[in-house]
Design an enzyme around this catalytic site. Structure first.
Site, mmCIF file in Angstrom:
data_model
loop_
_atom_site.group_PDB
_atom_site.id
_atom_site.type_symbol
_atom_site.label_atom_id
_atom_site.label_comp_id
_atom_site.label_asym_id
_atom_site.label_seq_id
_atom_site.Cartn_x
_atom_site.Cartn_y
_atom_site.Cartn_z
ATOM 1 N N ASP A 192 0.760 -1.239 0.000
ATOM 2 C CA ASP A 192 0.000 0.000 0.000
ATOM 3 C C ASP A 192 0.798 1.303 0.000
ATOM 4 O O ASP A 192 0.479 2.230 -0.703
ATOM 5 C CB ASP A 192 -0.931 0.008 1.214
ATOM 6 C CG ASP A 192 -1.824 -1.219 1.239
ATOM 7 O OD1 ASP A 192 -1.532 -2.187 0.538
ATOM 8 O OD2 ASP A 192 -2.823 -1.187 1.961
ATOM 9 N N GLU A 426 3.516 -7.974 12.083
ATOM 10 C CA GLU A 426 3.153 -7.636 10.701
ATOM 11 C C GLU A 426 4.423 -7.398 9.871
ATOM 12 O O GLU A 426 4.502 -7.770 8.716
ATOM 13 C CB GLU A 426 2.286 -6.365 10.727
ATOM 14 C CG GLU A 426 1.653 -5.992 9.411
ATOM 15 C CD GLU A 426 0.761 -4.761 9.543
ATOM 16 O OE1 GLU A 426 0.741 -4.122 10.634
ATOM 17 O OE2 GLU A 426 0.077 -4.419 8.556
HETATM 18 C C1 9WN Z 1 -5.605 -1.630 3.514
HETATM 19 C C2 9WN Z 1 -4.404 -6.546 5.813
HETATM 20 C C3 9WN Z 1 -3.890 -5.538 4.812
HETATM 21 C C4 9WN Z 1 -2.916 -6.177 3.783
HETATM 22 C C5 9WN Z 1 -2.187 -5.141 2.961
HETATM 23 C C6 9WN Z 1 -1.567 -4.123 3.900
HETATM 24 C C7 9WN Z 1 -2.624 -3.500 4.813
HETATM 25 C C8 9WN Z 1 -4.738 -2.174 4.636
HETATM 26 C C9 9WN Z 1 -4.421 -1.023 5.581
HETATM 27 O O1 9WN Z 1 -3.239 -4.510 5.557
HETATM 28 O O2 9WN Z 1 -3.564 -2.778 4.043
HETATM 29 O O3 9WN Z 1 -6.045 -2.653 2.712
HETATM 30 O O4 9WN Z 1 -5.336 -0.622 6.304
HETATM 31 O O5 9WN Z 1 -3.321 -0.504 5.577
HETATM 32 O O6 9WN Z 1 -0.864 -3.148 3.207
HETATM 33 O O7 9WN Z 1 -1.219 -5.775 2.159
HETATM 34 O O8 9WN Z 1 -3.639 -7.015 2.943
HETATM 35 O O9 9WN Z 1 -3.330 -7.233 6.406
#
Ligand code: 9WN
Length: 462
Positions: A192, A426
């Site tokens: 992201d 994470e």
């Molecule tokens: C937005 C859930 C997700 C992962 C993504 C990561 C993060 C979300 C956020 O978390 O994204 O979708 O709120 O930042 O970047 O890879 O799927 O773990």
């Protein structure tokens, strides 16, 4: 190896495996009608995420293949009629049980905005890489060893939905017919906040954004999370998609963020290959799938190979240029198995440089998301430097694929040791090795189980 060190390793694997299983069990949410899913992490991510569930199913597949199938089935409950598999599925039990999440179901308004959206469950309007197909194949392979007839029945159940998803990716998200997937939003990539998106994002002028409250900084240290400026651009892009009713034909001509994502496309390519195997087993090898594979094989080099950096770039459809950025993502198309020995060796050499934490330059010799010598590197900021387990798992698979077995073993050992020492985070700082972001992170646990199961020293245990 001495008996005492064998025993030590056995205990290490048992302990780690048990803790990982425990995290998945704790993060698992039961729904009505035999459905269950696993939240990516308590508090921070309280719903079902698309590619997370793919990684998570890899973890379940080893000891609980049925649970893996339930995870993927529950994810597919969120599939749209046009094949789109949303990046978040907002199962109602979660909404009732957990803290509010932004942007949540009301923000996306899937049902109100598109006739394609499912009516039973609210979802986001974005996609994520199709780890689901790879995961389903992995579960199938493990079932097939003991119960081949049942395993084939499972394929028959999932195949039509997976085919629909792949067709969506290769039509609505690839009208150019390149075999490369176009993303409309950084959140679609899964990476992201990566510097890969800095340049294209700088074009976005957030306007007409209703007031919102960020929730992503409530449960993790705010300095690990994207800046307000980036966040406003994320929200602005998502609103543009909603205002076009998530209709790809309306979005495509004018959307300001349209990128052929090299990693998303590489995962899709591997997934097409598995889909093709599934189709062959079911006696219906569709010509479409073969065409998508051939297109990718040609165009990943044509659009994304960068001779100067000797790695892959993302391709911006608006400027019609590659996006210059040197992050670990540039090496991930290695996993397709399509590279010549010369290119592979060059990329492995790059991995061994200090920039990517070789030569003892970091606390642990695992690949950081951004090279430590890059100006954008930040050792604790989300996707802009930390070590992610899924990225290193992809690299581990790539190393095995090209026969770098010792290097792969070394990689797996360090991943498992880091997780063992720090816990299931994470992500981790390359500088200090400390765990960062959300705790008890499901894909870290699931991929640890997969590593342990595939790791020669522990093969007998999991
Ligand atoms: C937005 C859930 C997700 C992962 C993504 C990561 C993060 C979300 C956020 O978390 O994204 O979708 O709120 O930042 O970047 O890879 O799927 O773990």
């Amino acid at each position: 190896m001495s008996r005492s060190s064998q025993l030590h390793q056995k205990l290490f694997a048992q302990r780690l495996g048990t803790s990982a299983q425990h995290i998945l069990a704790k993060n698992s949410v039961r729904l009505r009608g035999n459905r269950q899913f696993t939240i990516p992490a308590p508090k921070e991510y309280p719903y079902q995420w698309n590619w997370d569930s793919g990684f998570i199913a890899y973890g379940y597949a080893h000891q609980q293949p049925e649970r893996a199938l339930v995870e993927l089935r529950t994810l597919l409950d969120g599939q749209w009629a046009n094949g789109l598999l949303p990046h978040i599925v907002f199962h109602r039990a979660s909404t009732q049980r957990f803290q509010p999440y932004f942007p949540g179901p009301n923000f996306w308004a899937s049902k109100k905005s598109s006739a394609n959206a499912p009516t039973e469950v609210a979802t986001s309007g974005l996609i994520q890489p199709p780890m689901i197909t790879l995961a389903l194949w992995h579960v199938y392979a493990s079932l097939n060893r003991r119960r081949p007839t049942y395993a084939k029945r499972v394929l028959r159940e999932f195949y039509p939905k997976l085919y629909l998803l792949h067709r969506y990716l290769m039509t609505a998200r690839d009208p150019e017919q390149t075999g490369l997937v176009t993303i409309f939003h950084p959140w679609e990539s899964g990476f992201d906040n990566s510097p890969r998106w800095d340049k294209p994002l700088s074009r976005i002028r957030p306007r007409n954004i209703p007031k919102y409250r960020r929730r992503d900084r409530t449960h993790v240290n705010p300095k690990f999370r994207p800046s307000d400026k980036s966040y406003a651009r994320f929200i602005s892009l998502a609103l543009r998609l909603k205002r076009k009713d998530y209709d790809d034909r309306k979005i495509y001509p004018l959307h300001p963020f349209k990128i052929k994502d090299k990693v998303f496309s590489s995962i899709s390519y591997l997934a097409h290959r598995r889909l093709f195997q599934m189709a062959t087993i079911l006696g219906d090898p569709s010509a479409d799938i073969r065409r998508w594979m051939r297109q990718f094989e040609k165009n990943i080099f044509r659009y994304c190979w960068n001779a100067k950096t000797r790695s892959f770039s993302d391709y911006d459809l608006i400027t019609k240029r590659q996006i210059p950025s040197t992050t670990i993502a540039g090496l991930l198309p290695l996993m397709t198995g399509l590279l010549s020995a010369r290119r592979v060796n060059g990329m492995i050499r790059a991995l061994d440089q200090a920039n990517f934490c070789g030569q003892k330059a970091c606390a642990v010799p695992l690949a950081p998301s951004v090279g430590i010598q890059q100006p954008t590197f930040n050792h604790e900021l989300y996707w802009r430097g930390p070590i992610w387990v899924n990225i290193n798992w992809f690299l581990w698979r790539a190393l095995r694929l090209y026969g770098f077995d010792d290097r792969a073993k070394h990689q797996a050992d360090h991943m498992l040791q880091l997780i063992h020492d720090q816990g299931f985070y994470e992500y981790y700082s390359p500088k200090t090795g400390a765990g960062l972001g959300a705790r008890n992170f499901s894909w870290t646990a699931a991929l640890a189980i997969d590593l342990l199961a595939n790791h020669p020293r522990d093969r007998q245990h999991l």
